[in-house]
Write a protein that holds these residues in place. Structure first.
Motif, PDB file in Angstrom:
ATOM      1  N   GLU A  43       0.814  -1.211   0.000  1.00 37.11           N
ATOM      2  CA  GLU A  43       0.000   0.000   0.000  1.00 37.11           C
ATOM      3  C   GLU A  43       0.851   1.265   0.000  1.00 37.11           C
ATOM      4  N   TYR A  44       2.120   1.085   0.282  1.00 31.22           N
ATOM      5  CA  TYR A  44       2.981   2.265   0.330  1.00 31.22           C
ATOM      6  C   TYR A  44       3.019   2.936  -1.029  1.00 31.22           C
ATOM      7  N   PRO A  45       2.911   4.208  -1.072  1.00 32.25           N
ATOM      8  CA  PRO A  45       3.268   4.863  -2.325  1.00 32.25           C
ATOM      9  C   PRO A  45       4.785   4.791  -2.474  1.00 32.25           C
ATOM     10  N   GLN A  46       5.235   5.024  -3.658  1.00 31.62           N
ATOM     11  CA  GLN A  46       6.668   4.983  -3.936  1.00 31.62           C
ATOM     12  C   GLN A  46       7.433   5.856  -2.937  1.00 31.62           C
ATOM     13  N   LEU A  47       6.820   7.009  -2.616  1.00 32.46           N
ATOM     14  CA  LEU A  47       7.495   7.987  -1.768  1.00 32.46           C
ATOM     15  C   LEU A  47       7.854   7.416  -0.398  1.00 32.46           C
ATOM     16  N   TRP A  48       6.963   6.572   0.150  1.00 28.70           N
ATOM     17  CA  TRP A  48       7.235   6.020   1.470  1.00 28.70           C
ATOM     18  C   TRP A  48       8.539   5.217   1.457  1.00 28.70           C
ATOM     19  N   LYS A  49       8.690   4.463   0.342  1.00 29.75           N
ATOM     20  CA  LYS A  49       9.909   3.644   0.233  1.00 29.75           C
ATOM     21  C   LYS A  49      11.135   4.553   0.204  1.00 29.75           C
ATOM     22  N   GLU A  50      11.014   5.634  -0.541  1.00 32.40           N
ATOM     23  CA  GLU A  50      12.148   6.550  -0.650  1.00 32.40           C
ATOM     24  C   GLU A  50      12.484   7.160   0.707  1.00 32.40           C
ATOM     25  N   ILE A  51      11.429   7.542   1.436  1.00 33.92           N
ATOM     26  CA  ILE A  51      11.648   8.113   2.764  1.00 33.92           C
ATOM     27  C   ILE A  51      12.342   7.103   3.666  1.00 33.92           C
ATOM     28  N   GLU A  52      11.841   5.886   3.572  1.00 31.77           N
ATOM     29  CA  GLU A  52      12.390   4.825   4.417  1.00 31.77           C
ATOM     30  C   GLU A  52      13.870   4.602   4.129  1.00 31.77           C
ATOM     31  N   GLU A  53      14.196   4.574   2.821  1.00 34.19           N
ATOM     32  CA  GLU A  53      15.594   4.372   2.437  1.00 34.19           C
ATOM     33  C   GLU A  53      16.467   5.520   2.949  1.00 34.19           C
ATOM     34  N   ALA A  54      15.925   6.734   2.823  1.00 33.87           N
ATOM     35  CA  ALA A  54      16.709   7.895   3.248  1.00 33.87           C
ATOM     36  C   ALA A  54      16.951   7.877   4.751  1.00 33.87           C
ATOM     37  N   LEU A  55      15.916   7.474   5.502  1.00 29.51           N
ATOM     38  CA  LEU A  55      16.045   7.485   6.960  1.00 29.51           C
ATOM     39  C   LEU A  55      16.882   6.326   7.490  1.00 29.51           C
ATOM     40  N   ALA A  56      17.141   5.320   6.633  1.00 34.30           N
ATOM     41  CA  ALA A  56      17.931   4.164   7.061  1.00 34.30           C
ATOM     42  C   ALA A  56      19.330   4.605   7.490  1.00 34.30           C
ATOM     43  N   SER A  57      19.803   5.703   6.875  1.00 27.99           N
ATOM     44  CA  SER A  57      21.157   6.162   7.199  1.00 27.99           C
ATOM     45  C   SER A  57      21.189   6.972   8.496  1.00 27.99           C
ATOM     46  N   GLY A  58      20.058   7.264   9.078  1.00 31.01           N
ATOM     47  CA  GLY A  58      20.062   8.010  10.352  1.00 31.01           C
ATOM     48  C   GLY A  58      18.941   9.040  10.372  1.00 31.01           C
ATOM     49  N   PRO A  59      18.661   9.647  11.560  1.00 30.87           N
ATOM     50  CA  PRO A  59      17.571  10.621  11.686  1.00 30.87           C
ATOM     51  C   PRO A  59      17.804  11.829  10.781  1.00 30.87           C
ATOM     52  N   MET A  60      16.725  12.432  10.353  1.00 29.36           N
ATOM     53  CA  MET A  60      16.834  13.545   9.419  1.00 29.36           C
ATOM     54  C   MET A  60      15.619  14.474   9.618  1.00 29.36           C
ATOM     55  N   ASN A  61      15.810  15.782   9.380  1.00 30.18           N
ATOM     56  CA  ASN A  61      14.648  16.670   9.447  1.00 30.18           C
ATOM     57  C   ASN A  61      13.993  16.799   8.074  1.00 30.18           C
ATOM     58  N   ILE A  62      12.833  17.452   8.026  1.00 32.87           N
ATOM     59  CA  ILE A  62      12.069  17.454   6.784  1.00 32.87           C
ATOM     60  C   ILE A  62      12.781  18.198   5.639  1.00 32.87           C
ATOM     61  N   PRO A  63      13.385  19.380   5.892  1.00 38.99           N
ATOM     62  CA  PRO A  63      14.071  20.050   4.767  1.00 38.99           C
ATOM     63  C   PRO A  63      15.193  19.182   4.168  1.00 38.99           C
ATOM     64  N   ASP A  64      15.976  18.532   5.049  1.00 40.11           N
ATOM     65  CA  ASP A  64      17.054  17.686   4.542  1.00 40.11           C
ATOM     66  C   ASP A  64      16.506  16.504   3.763  1.00 40.11           C
ATOM     67  N   LEU A  65      15.433  15.937   4.322  1.00 42.56           N
ATOM     68  CA  LEU A  65      14.809  14.774   3.706  1.00 42.56           C
ATOM     69  C   LEU A  65      14.312  15.122   2.304  1.00 42.56           C
ATOM     70  N   SER A  66      13.669  16.302   2.213  1.00 48.26           N
ATOM     71  CA  SER A  66      13.104  16.659   0.912  1.00 48.26           C
ATOM     72  C   SER A  66      14.231  16.934  -0.092  1.00 48.26           C
ATOM     73  N   LYS A  67      15.374  17.425   0.387  1.00 46.63           N
ATOM     74  CA  LYS A  67      16.522  17.642  -0.502  1.00 46.63           C
ATOM     75  C   LYS A  67      17.063  16.290  -0.975  1.00 46.63           C
ATOM     76  N   GLN A  68      17.177  15.391   0.003  1.00 43.68           N
ATOM     77  CA  GLN A  68      17.766  14.072  -0.276  1.00 43.68           C
ATOM     78  C   GLN A  68      16.972  13.302  -1.325  1.00 43.68           C
ATOM     79  N   ILE A  69      15.641  13.291  -1.176  1.00 45.23           N
ATOM     80  CA  ILE A  69      14.869  12.484  -2.131  1.00 45.23           C
ATOM     81  C   ILE A  69      14.314  13.340  -3.259  1.00 45.23           C
TER      82      ILE A  69
END
Lengths: 394, 660, 144
Positions: free
Chosen positions: B596-622
């Motif tokens: 049920e995950y949209p693609q974006l959830w997977k991307e978020i999950e992958e990005a957060l696997a490397s450690g905690p992140m705030n929303i601006p950094d997260l949005s830059k990363q993905i």
């Protein structure tokens, strides 16, 4: 139907109430006042009567006399309308209204009149001494005291005292009667029937309140013991007032009734009742005056914040009376004839004006009106209760 | 009939899919007649889905769409926009509310919620299959406005309309402009005089070439409708009347009010010079250097409030709401001007709302006396020699009846509708209330609009109000009018009534019930039939049920559409039972399964696997917009997939991490 | 009748776009539960509901019709309450002809925040309809 007197507001302002017209009838004063109950809204009713100009209602009212000015209403008033001070001013107004001579009103509303009146009586006293004084001997008594009774024989002074006392008490008594009539007659007209018996059964209250001023206790209604109150200073005011009042009453009694015993040339030992009484009353007077003056200067408590000029006159005269009295005593026992005679004249030049002005016409008359008001309020409320139990046949 | 329908069923990130088997519905409804594609989507309103919908419509040549998600109050315009971007007529889109009216109220019964959702969506599909492509109604507009009444409200609106480039005609019945305010004394709160205020407006009007003023002018007749009114005006008095016809696109009626005139002997009015109304008194105060009546100085003034207003039994039940402030302002004014005057305010309730409360505060502090009375026991006024005696019961001293000897009694009179309000209303067909003031369509939602499109009301013709409020309403009407006049044409909602001329037999019932005067009788192929004026029809549909031959109907609410919806609700629903196997699997699996995950959830999950992140950094990363990331991250947070992990280094944003 | 207990009356609600529909939405928003057999059609104004639609609903198996009106809040017409009343009367006379219990139609003003009132109207109406029984039975009776 009560006709309002649109000028009443201006009238009461002359007696020292200046802020009452800011009142918007919120009732905070009634909520805080320990005197208000379901039937009587203290002090708001008086305030409303004043605002509307219902002077008839105010004149037949006992409420101002029942208030001992704890000042809670004024400190809590959201409009700073100062109900406590209005009650004080109303008392002055009522004193003026009870007095049929009109002198009272003039005293309260005109400083000049008060000063002139005081000076006038003092001058009479002075003239009296100039023309009628006894021999101004420098010869001393065997103990070395001044022969004051030669200069001013106590028998003569006492005669004058009696004369003055008779005039004063008849004036005061007639005013008291007028107070009684204003309060009782209007109520009787409205159908109140007061059984005669009540006037007797309530008499102890009159005497009790006169002697103790225990009404002050209503100003602090916390449920703590009398001693605790004293410790916390909550009864200090009452205590000092009691000392002052008892000193004054004793002095008055001695001067009018027992001057021969009080004004002697013989110097008693220090423990003699005459001297002890003299010292007690002097301490009571001077201590009381200093206490009340300091309060009025510091203006820390609500009741001391608003001092009318008649209040100062009263304190000043009383102070001077006490000081000159003690100086007379000092000069006399130390065998200083001329200072004694002069001081004695000065003493009486202060004492007589004070008695004549203050007792029937001004602040001191409250010693009669206060207990009487409590007494009458008991009589009236008991009578009303009886009426309710046995509704009148009509 | 639409043959190529697209259906989108929204999960709303669980708000719907937690209770309604959205996936199953998507599959089931694909089999409906006319449906080409049927999908379940995580967030129908998400940007990505909107784009997908546009490409679906183009790719599959969809001729209608149904979105089953939240209430139309939220996203109706979103999906109309989607339709427009895909060149699909927005009236071929139907919104089905399966959140507020299905998944949420029936969250206690998932099975029934799913069944109901099927019915709701089917009804939507059926409705959209009968939908027509409606075009907005375009009407040409004359770029001129008529303002009736040159009081403060009318003048102020005329100036604004002219400033915005419209030709303005301002007509006034009296010989002078300025209205009631021009005659008033000192105005609250500013204290300036009425003529000062109107003088400024008059000066501005004189300078403005776009405003033509006609005084001594009255409206005689009105024809035409929104965008093109013809207003017949008569100018002058008596025999030499000049007639003139004005062609305007819109009309503002700002005819104002009258001041209540006490009846003979109402509070002894008329029995003495010492009993006057507040407007009269204000004029006295304006003119007299010393307040004197009949040679006697006035020192005690009584104000009796609510005269002619708030009558429980009388005609004027309303509160005029400016009079309390006006009276108190006057009492402050007399104290300031004459000094030794005592004001007695005999009021029912003091309504000095808003900033006007300051007036009351001032007055009561300066020693004005306030005595409240009840309508049951009004004050009794009696003129007696050079005094007026007022008897009233004072509620604050246990209803003591008191008598006040006064030098002057001021009756604080409120507003009444103009005497000629009915004739003005008749000319324009504006409805008037039982209080004879003009009625707006809706007091809250359409406060300056009348049922006659293009005709607005402003100022106190609509009800009692003070100058500020009058100007506010007339300016809001002016803004509305400018929006109408500005474009040269007006585009109107196509949801209007339509007459089937074949079936119509003209009985007039539809015209009778129409409040907007939008239906007329015309001749059509030799018979009398009804015709709807699209410009004035409000689209309420009130005419439809009353038509005996059922010849009139409202667009989008046709028999076909509504009855097919009813059919859709009631068609039998057979939900496929979930297989036993999958049920057990569900119990063990986390609340939300990966598919049920949209693609974006997977991307978020992958990005957060490397450690905690705030929303601006997260949005830059993905490389996704931060609002999109926020939206999805919050949903993941809700389901316990991610959790906050304290503040970031700069102490500005929360860090997020995977839960495990 | 063993089915009485499980009988869940189907109710068709006519609401209005601007006022009563937001009220019904709010019941959902606040998760106030009512019968899931309630279906809503939103109209511009309750006085635009045709009696023939109401009759169609009964024929299709709705056990009751509820009109969530704007009452005096209606932004289209001051006469809205009267007009809505008229059409209900009209519908009731049609129902009478068909032998349909007139209690199967109800009207109440539902305001834009009337979440609880709406839910309790639905509960009450469901109860009343349960007592009356299914529309099918009524229509069958008439036929036989």
């Amino acid at each position: 139907m009560a006709r309002v007197n649109p000028e009443f507001g201006k009238e009461i302002k002359k007696f020292g109430a200046n802020e009452f017209d800011a009142c918007y009838n919120c009732g905070t004063c009634t909520a805080i006042c320990s005197l208000s109950d379901g039937e009587n809204s203290f002090p708001r009713k008086m305030l409303r009567y004043t605002v509307l100009g219902l002077d008839g209602q105010i004149q037949r009212s006992l409420d101002p006399w029942l208030c001992y000015y704890c000042g809670d209403c004024s400190t809590t008033c959201p409009r700073e309308a100062n109900p406590g001070n209005l009650m004080m001013a109303t008392r002055r107004y009522l004193i003026a209204k009870y007095d049929w001579t009109g002198i009272s009103r003039m005293l309260y509303t005109s400083k000049t009149f008060e000063i002139v009146a005081l000076l006038f009586i003092a001058l009479l006293v002075l003239l009296g001494f100039i023309f009628f004084h006894g021999e101004m001997t420098t010869e001393l008594t065997p103990e070395g005291g001044v022969k004051l009774n030669t200069f001013a024989p106590w028998q003569i002074i006492e005669l004058v005292d009696w004369g003055v006392a008779a005039v004063l008490s008849s004036l005061l008594l007639s005013n008291v009667v007028r107070m009684y009539l204003k309060i009782v007659r209007s109520r009787v007209k409205e159908g109140l029937r007061i059984p005669f018996k009540l006037y007797f059964t309530q008499l102890p209250a009159l005497i009790g309140h006169f002697a103790t001023q225990r009404r002050f206790a209503k100003c602090h209604t916390e449920k703590i013991s009398w001693r605790e109150k004293l410790k916390q200073g909550k009864n200090t005011y009452w205590l000092v007032h009691f000392l002052l009042m008892s000193s004054y009453v004793m002095l008055f009694t001695m001067i009018v009734g027992f001057l021969g015993w009080f004004q002697t040339d013989e110097i008693h030992d220090w423990w003699h009742p005459q001297r002890l009484l003299g010292y007690y009353t002097t301490v009571g007077l001077i201590g009381g005056i200093i206490y009340f003056s300091v309060l009025r200067i510091k203006k820390k408590t609500e009741k001391a914040k608003h001092t009318h000029f008649t209040d100062w006159t009263f304190l000043l005269l009383l102070m001077l009376t006490a000081v000159t009295g003690i100086l007379v005593h000092f000069f006399r026992v130390n065998g200083m004839p001329y200072p004694t005679y002069i001081m004695y004249v000065v003493h009486l030049m202060i004492l007589f004006p004070m008695l004549i002005i203050e007792v029937p016409f001004s602040k001191w008359s409250h010693l009669a009106y206060r207990p009487l008001a409590i007494y009458l309020s008991l009589v009236v409320s008991k009578a009303e209760k009886l009426m309710k139990q046995k509704p009148a046949k009509s | 009939m639409k043959q190529r329908i697209g259906v989108y069923i929204c999960h709303c990130g669980g708000n719907i899919s937690d209770y309604v088997d959205v996936e199953e519905l998507g599959k089931m409804l694909a089999e409906e007649t006319g449906v080409v594609i049927s999908k379940d989507v995580m967030f129908a309103c998400a940007d990505s889905n909107q784009k997908q919908m546009v490409s679906d419509i183009e790719e599959h040549k969809l001729d209608a769409i149904v979105v089953a998600s939240c209430s139309p109050k939220l996203h109706l315009h979103t999906f109309r926009g989607v339709a427009e971007r895909a060149k699909l007529n927005p009236s071929n889109y139907v919104q089905v509310n399966i959140r507020e009216q299905c998944s949420w109220p029936h969250s206690d019964n998932k099975k029934e919620a799913s069944i109901k959702a099927v019915g709701l969506i089917r009804a939507g599909i059926k409705r959209v299959s009968h939908s027509e492509s409606l075009e907005n109604i375009e009407i040409p507009v004359v770029k001129a406005a008529l303002v009736i009444g040159a009081g403060v409200a009318g003048m102020r609106a005329a100036i604004d309309l002219a400033r915005m480039g419209n030709q303005v005609y301002l007509i006034e019945k009296e010989a002078q402009t300025g209205g009631r305010v021009a005659q008033a004394g000192s105005l609250f709160m500013s204290g300036q005089s009425g003529s000062e205020l109107t003088g400024r407006l008059q000066e501005e009007i004189r300078r403005h070439s776009g405003i033509t003023v006609f005084t001594r002018a009255t409206v005689e007749k009105v024809s035409g409708s929104l965008g093109n009114f013809h207003v017949g005006v008569s100018i002058g008095t008596g025999d030499n009347d000049e007639k003139l016809s004005l062609n305007v696109g819109s009309v503002l009626v700002a005819t104002g009010m009258d001041s209540y005139q006490p009846k003979e002997n109402e509070y002894a009015y008329g029995s003495s010079k010492r009993i006057v109304t507040l407007p009269d008194f204000d004029r006295m105060v304006k003119e007299q250097g010393e307040l004197v009546v009949d040679g006697k100085k006035v020192r005690q003034v009584g104000f009796i409030y609510c005269v002619g207003n708030r009558q429980k039994k009388g005609e004027n039940k309303y509160c005029s709401r400016f009079c309390c402030s006006a009276a108190i302002h006057t009492s402050l004014k007399i104290k300031e001007k004459y000094g030794d005057v005592t004001a007695w305010h005999l009021f029912r309730d003091i309504r000095t709302y808003g900033k006007q409360e300051i007036l009351y505060e001032k007055s009561s502090k300066q020693g004005d006396i306030y005595i409240r009375w009840d309508e049951k026991e009004p004050p009794l006024v009696e003129a007696a020699g050079d005094q007026v005696l007022v008897k009233v019961k004072d509620y604050l001293t246990s209803k003591e009846e008191i008598e006040i000897p006064l030098d002057l009694v001021v009756l604080v009179t409120g507003a009444v509708a103009r005497e000629d309000s009915r004739s003005i209303a008749d000319v324009f067909k504006i409805p008037i209330g039982s209080d004879r003031f003009f009625n707006e369509i809706h007091p809250k939602l359409k406060p300056v609009e009348t049922v006659i499109k293009g005709v607005y009301i402003g100022g106190s013709c609509q009800g009692p109000r003070n100058i500020t409020e009058s100007v506010e309403s007339s300016l809001s009407a002016a803004a509305k009018m400018n929006a109408l006049l500005g474009g040269g044409t007006i585009s109107l909602d196509p949801v209007v009534a339509r007459v089937n001329s074949e079936a119509c037999t003209w009985c007039g019932k539809c015209a009778e019930v129409c409040d907007y005067d939008a239906i007329r009788q015309i001749e059509f192929q030799g018979k009398q039939v009804a015709v709807v004026n699209n410009a004035t029809c409000a689209g309420c549909g009130i005419c439809a049920p009353v038509c005996p031959p059922d010849a009139i109907e409202l667009a989008q609410f046709t028999n076909l559409e509504i009855e097919s919806m009813i059919d859709g609700f009631m068609e039998k629903v057979e939900m496929r039972e979930k297989q036993q196997e999958s049920t057990t699997e569900n119990e063990e699996a986390p609340a939300v399964t990966m598919k049920e995950y949209p693609q974006l959830w997977k991307e978020i999950e992958e990005a957060l696997a490397s450690g905690p992140m705030n929303i601006p950094d997260l949005s830059k990363q993905i490389n996704k917009s931060s609002d999109l990331v926020t939206w999805h991250l919050m949903t993941m947070n809700k389901y316990g997939i991610v959790v906050p992990d304290g503040m970031d280094e700069s102490d500005t944003y929360f860090n997020y991490k995977m839960k495990n | 009748m063993s089915t009485t207990n499980s009988f869940q009356p189907k109710i068709l609600v006519f609401s209005t776009d601007k006022i009563s529909d937001p009220g019904i939405d709010q019941a959902g928003l606040r998760k106030i539960h009512y019968s899931p057999s309630v279906y809503v059609i939103s109209m511009p104004c309750s006085s635009g509901i045709k009696p023939r639609w109401i009759m169609h609903a009964y024929r299709q198996g709705f056990d009751g019709v509820f009109i969530a009106a704007d009452g005096h809040e209606c932004s289209y017409s001051a006469s809205c309450p009267d007009r809505t009343n008229d059409l209900i009367n009209h519908a009731q006379s049609m129902m009478k002809e068909q032998g349909i219990n007139p209690k199967r139609i109800r009207m109440a003003a539902i305001c834009s925040v009337c979440a609880e009132p709406f839910a309790s109207h639905m509960d009450n109406f469901s109860r009343i309809l349960s007592e009356i029984g299914s529309i099918q039975a009524e229509l069958n009776n008439k036929a036989s």
